[in-house]
Design an enzyme around this catalytic site. Structure first.
Site, short mmCIF file in Angstrom:
data_model
loop_
_atom_site.label_atom_id
_atom_site.label_comp_id
_atom_site.label_asym_id
_atom_site.label_seq_id
_atom_site.Cartn_x
_atom_site.Cartn_y
_atom_site.Cartn_z
CG ASP A 113 54.60 54.85 34.96
OD1 ASP A 113 53.46 54.19 35.30
OD2 ASP A 113 54.18 55.75 33.66
CB SER A 177 41.30 44.09 33.62
OG SER A 177 41.53 45.12 34.56
CE1 TYR A 265 38.85 38.74 55.22
CE2 TYR A 265 38.60 36.96 54.00
CZ TYR A 265 38.35 37.65 55.05
OH TYR A 265 37.67 37.04 56.09
CB THR A 336 39.94 40.99 61.54
OG1 THR A 336 40.20 40.03 60.32
CG2 THR A 336 38.94 42.07 60.82
#
Lengths: 567, 292
Positions: A113, A177, A265, A336
């Site tokens: 978990d 959160s 990002y 990138t």
């Protein structure tokens, strides 16, 4: 323990005093701390917000379908694009990546978990609370200052609407959160990897979630502080952003974009991770340049913290500042580009199987390149003086976030749906959904580059009927509905397949990573036995071993004799 | 079989690339470049954009071409075997350096063109130059090499642009001003001091160069020089509230003579209004019940 240690008798590892009855139905979903169930809650909730944000986008496009349209009032229009932007950033792209991360990080690293299951549940419920607080404002007075919430427009004097406060609380709640979620990801990845899984064998998706977590930890406190200052400016008499009393509106812009650019990002890196998982599986080839891809993720994140003021090239700033932020933005193009070249090289000389996840990944590649190139164009600050705050920029960031991140999310949905539900999605509907989304997306957004260069600023509810503006806007509006239809086909596909799709089995794609080692859907404990990891592709090793032991070939490409095998 | 087809595909891509480079500039005016044609800084931005765009087109064709080629050529077929390649250090260093070189080239082009975009040029000689007066280079403000320009103050307010013109004296309260439409002489370099009195706005006339934000508490600067009479349209480019879409701006370029007349007319009407107000103040002072 101390009393037991001298004993040589085997001691049971687990002692159960009672057996808890399994909770059923709704109670189970409300109280679960299982990372897979929380992952599903995340994925479903964020997708609902995606649909809401999409409907808002369609309303915006309907209004702009013709010049001087009277469908929406300017106030409603401003509220809609504020809701759209905020929803897509805070309630869809960032948290859906957390959803995938929740479900798959423990599975991919062979853990039971997440490190802190209850903290994990908290992070989901905070997200939902943030979403509800924000959407609650629909029933009184939604915010109308844009998702960037520039002061002084967002100050009480100009926008007394409580919607702005709802927006502030959304940022606080979803930020909290994400923060607890990020700490959880970091602890999980740092401590709970399967035996043998060193940093050099960490799946690339897990690498991106790790970097995503670090970026969230670095960027979120800044926006949390910034919106708190805004809240006290609005209601408690402070003047942090008020120029009349010694404050500065530019302070807000710097704080906002110091968070806002890393946020880009944060949204797109996990998408890169999904692509790095999907491409090698369907090309039947190892990822090209694992180390370069993992390293470029870290470099992009680092540079991503140093480019924020390229959103402020038209603000009153010294040239030296503009030059610095242009050059740092240029630098980001290098890692990138490295990623894009590595992905292309991964496809090169593979045996590419055109399953829906691969097609979405290829769509991602072809669209993200456009966003990257226009990114360089807008990084050149004298050019940005023309393009800033126009539809060109709108097109640019939709190529990155919609054409890039969201197509990666869809690749992830089609790739992992069989693992989550144990059933396959329909390939035909998947391909239809891709075709509609791909055509719809490009019809909507390619022409917006031109709309911007023809002088149409963003965030205007009407525009004059000059030149070809009406034609171009109408093309864009038609495209947006095709795009919407494509998303709808995937929703139908999911709804059809979740109960009735063909049974997937543990490893329908012949995947490379550990989530395919367990059943689909995985049992609560995830794994009965966690195998020792010997490479980046443990499942390939396991299939090879089975083949060796049983002599039965598992459908698998053998190494070509002329290949440059190195690892 | 491979060789011929590979040739064909390579040729097709080459042809496509050449066709794009040849055809594109012809259709470029509306589709492919930012607005220009009003002032030299806008023209130079457009050129700089075009150069970058062409580099972008080459990268685009290279990447998309490779992608499409790979997807077609290496699709799974019976008997096909994927090459188990893990990487190639030399190739990877090669494209990293390649990307860096392209960016260095773009940076060099940008810095070479920057002064022509950012720094105001001198006014055209003659009547146009006569309208320019010395302006001080304070802070980030740039001035023409001869130090003279027509300096206009641009003030953004929900949802109007107000322009204040110089009148030669130190009293700023009696300067001619106008709303929405700015009138300027052709040939004279115009420098703008851009401010806002409420929320953030952004001054933008696409054909006259880039936009500059009007941020309360700050002064931002821009310039242009229009060489042919005409009207140039623009609008506020930073969300400023419900009226944002209707916060339009216009610049009308007229001959220096017409400009002098227009300013004189404005000054006269402002003076007349001032005198009328003074008269009515006096009337009210003598008799509070009089009609103002």
């Amino acid at each position: 323990m101390a009393a037991d240690s001298p004993s040589l008798k085997p001691v049971p590892q687990v002692v159960a005093h009672s057996v808890r009855r399994e909770r059923s139905g709704i109670v189970d979903w409300l109280t679960t701390t299982d990372h897979k169930k929380i992952g599903i809650l995340y994925l479903v909730t964020t997708f609902v917000f995606f649909v809401l944000g999409g409907v808002e986008a369609l309303l915006i496009r309907m209004q702009l379908g013709t010049a001087q349209n009277t469908l929406l009032t300017p106030e409603t229009f401003n509220q809609l694009f504020t809701m759209h932007g905020t929803t897509m950033v805070f309630l869809f792209v960032v948290p859906i990546m957390a959803g995938f991360g929740n479900y798959f990080v423990p599975l991919m690293i062979g853990a039971r978990d997440m490190a802190f299951p209850r903290l994990n549940a908290l992070s989901y419920w905070l997200l939902l609370a943030g979403g509800l607080v924000f959407y609650g404002s629909v029933f009184f007075d939604p915010p109308a200052m844009g998702w960037t919430s520039y002061t002084p427009l967002s100050d009480e004097a100009f926008m007394p609407s409580a919607g702005v406060d709802a927006w502030i609380f959304l940022v606080h709640l979803t930020g909290l959160s994400s923060l607890v979620g990020a700490v959880n990801f970091y602890a999980t990845i740092a401590n709970m990897r399967a035996p043998g899984m060193g940093w050099g064998r960490l799946p690339l998706f897990v690498w991106t979630i790790l970097v995503y977590a670090i970026l969230l930890i670095l960027a979120l406190p800044v926006i949390a502080g910034a919106v708190t200052l805004l809240l006290t400016d609005r209601h408690f008499g402070t003047n942090f952003y008020d120029p009349a009393n010694g404050g500065s509106p530019l302070l807000w812009q710097h704080l906002f974009w110091f968070f806002g650019h890393p946020e880009v990002y944060i949204m797109v890196l996990p998408g890169f991770g999904i692509i790095s998982e999907v491409l090698p599986v369907f090309a039947r080839k190892p990822i090209f340049g694992y180390k370069a891809i993992a390293a470029s993720t870290v470099v992009i994140a680092f540079l991503g913290l140093l480019v924020w003021a390229h959103h402020m090239f038209t603000s009153p700033s010294p040239t030296v500042v503009l030059v610095f932020f242009m050059m740092s933005s240029f630098l980001i193009a290098i890692p990138t580009g490295v990623k894009i070249f590595n992905w292309l090289a991964t496809l090169w000389r593979g045996t590419i199987e055109f399953k829906t996840p691969l097609i979405f990944a290829a769509g991602f590649l072809s669209q993200f390149v456009v966003g990257g190139i226009t990114g360089i164009i807008v990084a050149i600050f004298p050019v940005d003086w023309q393009l800033h705050d126009t539809y060109f920029v709108v097109a640019h960031f939709h190529y990155v976030l919609m054409g890039g991140a969201v197509f990666a999310v869809f690749a992830g949905i089609y790739y992992w749906f069989p693992k989550i539900t144990g059933r396959m999605l329909n390939e035909g509907l998947g391909k239809l959904s891709f075709a509609l989304m791909y055509i719809g997306f490009n019809v909507t957004f390619l022409i917006q580059h031109t709309i911007g260069m023809d002088g149409m600023p963003r965030r205007v509810y009407e525009y004059p009927d000059v030149g070809n503006l009406v034609l171009y806007n109408r093309i864009s509006t038609v495209g947006s509905f095709i795009l919407g239809l494509g998303v709808l086909v995937t929703i139908i596909n999911v709804a059809r397949s979740v109960k009735r799709g063909p049974v997937a089995g543990p490893d329908p794609w012949k995947g490379n990573t550990l989530e395919w080692y367990t059943e689909s859907p995985p049992p609560t404990v995830n794994f009965d036995v966690v195998p020792r990891v010997r490479s980046v592709e443990p499942m390939k090793d396991i299939r090879r071993e089975i083949e060796r032991n049983t002599g039965v070939p598992v459908a698998e490409a053998a190494p070509a004799p002329e290949s440059l095998v190195r690892g | 079989m491979g060789r011929n087809r590979r040739h064909l595909i390579t040729l097709t891509f080459l042809a496509a690339m050449v066709a794009t480079l040849v055809v594109a500039p012809a259709a470029m005016a509306d589709l492919f470049t930012p607005e220009s044609g009003g002032s030299s800084n806008a023209d130079r931005i457009s050129t700089l954009y075009l150069l970058t765009f062409l580099v972008g087109v080459v990268v685009f064709i290279g990447v998309e071409g490779t992608l499409i080629y790979a997807l077609i050529k290496f699709r799974a077929r019976k008997g096909a075997v994927a090459a188990q390649i893990h990487g190639n250090t030399r190739l990877e260093i090669g494209w990293t350096v390649g990307a860096a070189v392209v960016l260095v080239v773009l940076a060099v082009i940008t810095f070479a063109m920057l002064p022509g975009i950012r720094d105001p040029s001198n006014s055209a000689p003659g009547a146009a130059a006569a309208l320019a007066s010395p302006v001080a280079a304070v802070g980030e403000k740039r001035v023409p090499p001869d130090g003279k320009a027509l300096n206009i103050e641009v003030n953004g307010q929900q949802y109007l642009w107000r322009y204040t013109y110089p009148d030669g004296d130190d009293n700023n309260l009696n300067n001619p001003f106008s709303y929405e439409e700015m009138v300027v002489p052709v040939g004279t370099t115009v420098t703008l001091d851009i401010r806002s009195q409420d929320v953030v706005h952004s001054w933008w006339i696409p054909e006259l160069g880039g936009k500059m934000d009007a941020v309360p508490g700050y002064t931002n600067y821009a310039w242009f020089r229009i060489d042919k009479p005409g009207v140039f349209h623009g609008q506020c480019a930073e969300l400023c509230g419900n009226g944002h879409a209707n916060m339009i701006a216009k610049v009308r370029a007229v001959s220096p003579e017409e400009y002098r007349e227009w300013i004189a007319e404005k000054s006269a009407s402002i003076q007349a209004a001032d005198e009328a107000a003074a008269a009515s103040r006096e009337r009210l002072a003598q008799d509070p019940n009089a009609t103002p």
